[in-house]
Scaffold this active site. Structure first.
Site, short mmCIF file in Angstrom:
data_model
loop_
_atom_site.label_atom_id
_atom_site.label_comp_id
_atom_site.label_asym_id
_atom_site.label_seq_id
_atom_site.Cartn_x
_atom_site.Cartn_y
_atom_site.Cartn_z
N CYS A 236 0.81 -1.22 0.00
CA CYS A 236 0.00 0.00 0.00
C CYS A 236 0.84 1.27 0.00
O CYS A 236 0.29 2.37 -0.09
CB CYS A 236 -0.93 -0.01 1.21
SG CYS A 236 -1.82 -1.56 1.39
N HIS B 113 -3.10 7.74 5.99
CA HIS B 113 -3.28 6.43 5.35
C HIS B 113 -4.67 5.92 5.68
O HIS B 113 -5.38 5.42 4.81
CB HIS B 113 -2.20 5.48 5.82
CG HIS B 113 -2.20 4.16 5.10
ND1 HIS B 113 -2.13 4.07 3.73
CD2 HIS B 113 -2.27 2.89 5.56
CE1 HIS B 113 -2.15 2.79 3.37
NE2 HIS B 113 -2.24 2.06 4.46
N GLU C 89 -1.65 4.96 13.43
CA GLU C 89 -1.33 6.20 12.73
C GLU C 89 -1.63 7.42 13.61
O GLU C 89 -0.85 8.39 13.62
CB GLU C 89 -2.10 6.30 11.42
CG GLU C 89 -1.68 7.49 10.58
CD GLU C 89 -2.24 7.49 9.18
OE1 GLU C 89 -1.80 8.34 8.37
OE2 GLU C 89 -3.13 6.66 8.87
N LYS D 251 -10.20 7.54 2.04
CA LYS D 251 -10.57 6.15 1.72
C LYS D 251 -12.02 5.82 2.04
O LYS D 251 -12.54 4.80 1.58
CB LYS D 251 -9.62 5.18 2.44
CG LYS D 251 -8.20 5.19 1.87
CD LYS D 251 -7.32 4.15 2.55
CE LYS D 251 -5.93 4.09 1.92
NZ LYS D 251 -5.10 5.26 2.23
N HIS E 272 -9.86 1.43 -0.38
CA HIS E 272 -8.40 1.36 -0.31
C HIS E 272 -7.88 0.85 -1.64
O HIS E 272 -8.06 -0.31 -1.99
CB HIS E 272 -7.98 0.45 0.83
CG HIS E 272 -6.50 0.46 1.10
ND1 HIS E 272 -5.61 1.20 0.36
CD2 HIS E 272 -5.75 -0.20 2.03
CE1 HIS E 272 -4.39 1.01 0.82
NE2 HIS E 272 -4.45 0.17 1.83
N PHE F 4 1.61 -3.42 3.98
CA PHE F 4 1.96 -4.74 4.51
C PHE F 4 3.45 -4.99 4.29
O PHE F 4 4.01 -4.61 3.26
CB PHE F 4 1.16 -5.84 3.80
CG PHE F 4 -0.30 -5.92 4.20
CD1 PHE F 4 -0.79 -5.21 5.27
CD2 PHE F 4 -1.16 -6.75 3.49
CE1 PHE F 4 -2.14 -5.31 5.63
CE2 PHE F 4 -2.50 -6.86 3.85
CZ PHE F 4 -2.99 -6.14 4.91
#
Length: 419
Positions: free
Chosen positions: A169, A309, A320, A341, A346, A405
């Site tokens: 991502c 994010h 975050e 998002k 996403h 990830f």
């Protein structure tokens, strides 16, 4: 400023997007400000057997204007079609005349987190049902994750630096950051950079379902992606692409380019912690933001907006938030922090570049996009997330976060261009 690597300045002169809420920058931006949501029940295949039956699909999409011929478009995976169309938009928007630019000084970094998953799925079915002799000779070129970047270089004769980032991502943000670094180092005067992704296929949805990563709010798709909200239960898969044209400042000024913003800094760190979970307290993300600010030579108090994010996952949104508070201290309470998002889902390897376009438009219009579906405050997520309604406010410097990830972190900093 000198023209040494340290003195070179990088500006953004072109924008392009393909998203579930619009396949042009103006449409995307207006829908984002209006709180439109691109999430709905999946139409690409029958999602009934899956735990998650919703996604943010790109609809009414025509890639052919960006291709030499419709046949070329058909020989290209959906993710590459997205990336090539976004690059075509960014180049047109920039007004850069490639006939008057040394092709060895223009390049492309267009990444993908997963690559041609649609092609992989379709060709595996061919293999199992009809045998290896019926596989397409275009299978490998279609599915490899560098092909959007490669085809853009071929279509526009870009002979400068060219590769594809792949960091889950964080892919698109790493592509942008490495393009910034390439121009700073003097290896190019202009770069098309960003990411593209198309994983709304059965194996893609099934794999993320198996991880328990996706929202299963199937009865209420428009409310499923809800970053920082207490009731969030996972992310919603999106798809699309974002590509920006980055340019060395003196080159842009010499040709009279429209300058949207200055690309000021880039951070790139690893959590070194876990396959999918963020490091405790968002420690890796915090180091990444600090690096980006240091490279931009900005103080924490210079930042007015963070595009988070913010994926709508229980762990990620908390980590975050903790990272932002660790970096910004008391100033964290004065920041506008939103995640787009909720509107787009996403978009994995495309997320960072689409969100960078949103950041650049926020600087241009002095308006911050909202975090939609924010209804129930989470005591662990206690910042100003610009709930549900866009906000006009001074936006002089932004941070754009992407975390992937594998523990990959990328943070980008952009500022209003001041000459």
């Amino acid at each position: 400023m000198s023209n040494t690597p340290d003195g070179r300045r990088v500006v953004i002169t072109g924008l392009g997007v393909v998203t579930p809420i619009g396949c042009r920058v103006d449409t995307f931006w207006q829908n984002l400000l209006d709180g439109k949501c691109g999430v709905d029940r999946i139409t690409a295949f029958d999602p009934t057997p899956f735990d998650a039956q919703i996604a943010a699909e790109v609809k009414e999409f025509d890639p052919t204007p960006a291709f030499p011929s419709p046949k070329e478009a058909r020989r290209t995976d959906r993710y590459s079609q997205f990336g090539i169309l976004a690059a075509w938009q960014a180049l047109r928007d920039s007004g850069l005349d490639l006939n008057k630019t040394n092709p060895e000084e223009v390049g492309a970094f267009i990444g993908s987190g997963i690559g041609g998953l649609q092609t992989t799925s379709e060709q595996l079915k061919v293999l199992l049902e009809r045998g290896p002799g019926r596989l397409s000779p275009f299978m490998i070129p279609m599915l490899i994750s560098n092909m959007a970047s490669g085809l853009v270089s071929m279509y526009y004769n870009l002979r400068g630096p060219n590769f594809a980032t792949c960091s889950a991502c964080a892919t698109a943000s790493h592509a942008l950051g490495e393009a910034w670094r390439t121009i700073k180092m003097g290896d190019a005067v202009a770069m098309l950079a960003g990411g593209a992704e198309a994983t709304i296929v059965p194996i893609g949805i099934g794999g993320f379902c198996a991880m328990k990563a996706l929202s299963t709010r199937n009865d209420d798709p428009k409310k499923a992606s809800r970053p920082f909200d207490r009731e969030r239960d996972g992310f919603v898969m999106g798809e699309g692409a974002g590509v920006l044209l980055l340019e060395e400042l003196e080159h842009a000024k010499k040709r009279g380019a429209k300058i949207y913003a200055e690309f000021a800094g880039y951070g790139n760190t690893a959590d070194a912690h876990h396959l999918t979970a963020p490091s405790p307290g968002g420690e890796g993300a915090a180091r990444c933001m600090r690096m980006a600010l240091r490279n931009a030579r900005l103080n924490t108090t210079d930042i007015s907006y963070i595009n988070a994010h913010g994926t709508s996952t229980p762990q990620g949104d908390v980590a975050e938030t903790q990272a932002i508070k660790a970096v910004f201290g008391e100033h964290a309470r004065k920041l506008a922090v939103s995640s787009t998002k909720g509107a787009t889902g996403h978009m994995l390897g495309a997320a960072g570049s689409v969100e960078m376009v949103a950041c650049i438009k926020a600087i241009e219009t002095q308006t911050v996009p909202p975090t939609i579906n924010y209804e129930f405050p989470d005591p662990e997520c206690d910042l100003d997330y610009v709930p549900n309604t866009a906000r006009q406010m001074p936006v002089n410097a932004i941070v754009n976060n992407s975390f992937g990830f594998g523990g990959h972190n990328a943070s980008l900093v952009a500022t209003r261009f001041k000459g």
